[in-house]
Design an enzyme around this catalytic site. Structure first.
Site, PDB file in Angstrom:
ATOM      1  CE1 TYR A  64      -3.114  -3.084   0.286  1.00 56.09           C
ATOM      2  CE2 TYR A  64      -3.512  -2.498   2.737  1.00 56.09           C
ATOM      3  CZ  TYR A  64      -3.655  -3.389   1.388  1.00 56.09           C
ATOM      4  OH  TYR A  64      -4.397  -4.398   1.522  1.00 56.09           O
ATOM      5  N   GLY A 218     -18.199  -3.812   0.111  1.00 55.09           N
ATOM      6  CA  GLY A 218     -18.032  -3.939  -1.593  1.00 55.09           C
ATOM      7  C   GLY A 218     -17.362  -2.693  -2.216  1.00 55.09           C
TER       8      GLY A 218
END
Ligand SMILES: NC(=O)c1ccc[n+]([C@@H]2O[C@H](COP(=O)([O-])OP(=O)(O)OC[C@H]3O[C@@H](n4cnc5c(N)ncnc54)[C@H](OP(=O)(O)O)[C@@H]3O)[C@@H](O)[C@H]2O)c1
Length: 340
Positions: A64, A218
């Site tokens: 990341y 999601g």
């Protein structure tokens, strides 16, 4: 909206002894994947606000950034080192100076690479020991026994406390667990990504391994804040995902209708219902929703106080079973790196 009641509860990740807040904080979007990195000072304040509200489980990875998200957590969480669990991940072929704009890194879980990656993560996180170390993706070129063996040595050396896997298949989980007990599996799981229910969740239950669903909202869709007119610029990873084309976003609104109906009944929000549904599946499930905004952090933590009855859950399952989700979660190249 259901409010956060003081501090949130805690959960145990399987039989590992690792106890964390029932909802963790996914930190990826602060530095990576969803557009340009966010302001460091603001993210540090957000991380502090999370600790104040009882969040004790923070998720990062060396990829990341790469590297900058670990540095951010290292700086922000240093004053709370003894109160929090920081999870990070290795498994990509990264070297200092790697530029993600020039392509995505390959996999590398060779034991010597894992050991070098851990030294880097320890420095960036400013810790003496990594609380939970996941393999980010299974590397088909390295037997999982060798990976588990390398992490076992790191645990014996006092550099790592717990071992985890991400997006591994049931057989890989078993083979790894036989060498070094796995504390947690982190894979995508939510109302629109339910594959782990087939084989993986029963295996975790049998072996006493905790489950950490990533992208539990999601990637933002299940909050109800997106529709067919939502667009993503090229710095946002969702611009390349089949589920985030205008057509798929439009077709999948039926899932939002379902979440909204339940949310109204519970005086909650769709995001809170999406998280409460995950929490209700098993007592050893700990979702890690990601956000870069305080009001959304508070909203997400509010899911801890929502109780879905067996009847509610049956109703949700029945309605969800009648919905066919449009679009795959990843393009084929990335999907091929999962379930191994
Ligand atoms: N192991 C793996 O391979 C893997 C893969 C992906 C992610 N992860 C981990 O899992 C964490 C969470 O996953 P994720 O970030 O992909 O997806 P997510 O948690 O499902 O959704 C995050 C997105 O939803 C938005 N959001 C969050 N709360 C919201 C709310 N209440 N209302 C409206 N929008 C909201 C966020 O935007 P704002 O920031 O604007 O709120 C962000 O765009 C990551 O941070 C990372 O640590 C792991």
């Amino acid at each position: 909206m259901t409010q956060l009641s003081n501090r949130i509860s805690t959960r145990k990740l399987g039989n590992s002894g690792l106890e964390v807040s029932s909802i963790g904080l996914g930190c990826m979007g602060m530095s990576f994947s969803y557009g340009p990195p966010k302001d460091t000072k603001e993210m540090i304040s957000l991380l502090h606000a999370a600790v104040e509200r009882g969040v004790t489980f923070f998720d990062t990875a060396e990829v990341y950034g790469p590297f900058s998200n670990e540095e951010l957590l290292g700086e922000a969480l240093a004053p709370f080192r003894d109160q929090v669990v920081i999870a990070t991940k290795f498994g990509f072929d990264l070297v200092e100076g790697f530029d993600p704009r020039k392509g995505s890194p390959g996999l590398n879980s060779r034991p010597e690479h894992i050991k070098a990656a851990v030294e880097g993560s320890l420095k960036r996180l400013k810790v003496d020991v990594i609380d939970l170390l996941y393999q980010h993706r299974v590397d088909p070129a390295v037997p999982i026994e060798d990976v588990a063996g390398a992490v076992k040595e790191l645990i014996a050396a006092g550099k790592v406390k717990h071992f985890g896997l991400s997006e591994a298949g049931a057989q890989t989980i078993r083979r790894a667990h036989a060498v070094q007990p796995v504390a947690a599996l982190q894979s995508e799981y939510s109302l629109w990504t339910r594959k782990p229910e087939d084989e993986v969740i029963p295996t975790l239950e049998e072996l006493g391994i905790g489950f950490v669903p990533y992208s539990p909202l999601g990637k933002g869709f299940l909050t109800g804040k997106m529709d067919g007119s939502t667009t993503f610029d090229s710095s946002d990873f969702r611009s390349m995902l089949p589920r985030f084309t205008p057509e798929a976003l439009k077709a999948n609104q039926v899932l939002i209708d379902l979440l909204t109906t339940i949310a109204e009944d519970k005086q909650a929000t769709p995001a809170q219902i999406a998280l409460a549904w995950l929490l209700a599946q098993k007592p050893w499930i700990v979702p890690i929703p990601g956000t870069t905004k305080l009001n959304r952090l508070e909203e997400n933590l509010g899911a801890d106080s929502i109780v879905l009855s067996a009847d509610d859950l049956r109703g949700i399952d029945r309605a969800a079973a009648a919905i066919t989700v449009q679009g795959t979660r990843y393009p084929e190249r990335l999907e091929k790196m999962t379930g191994l």
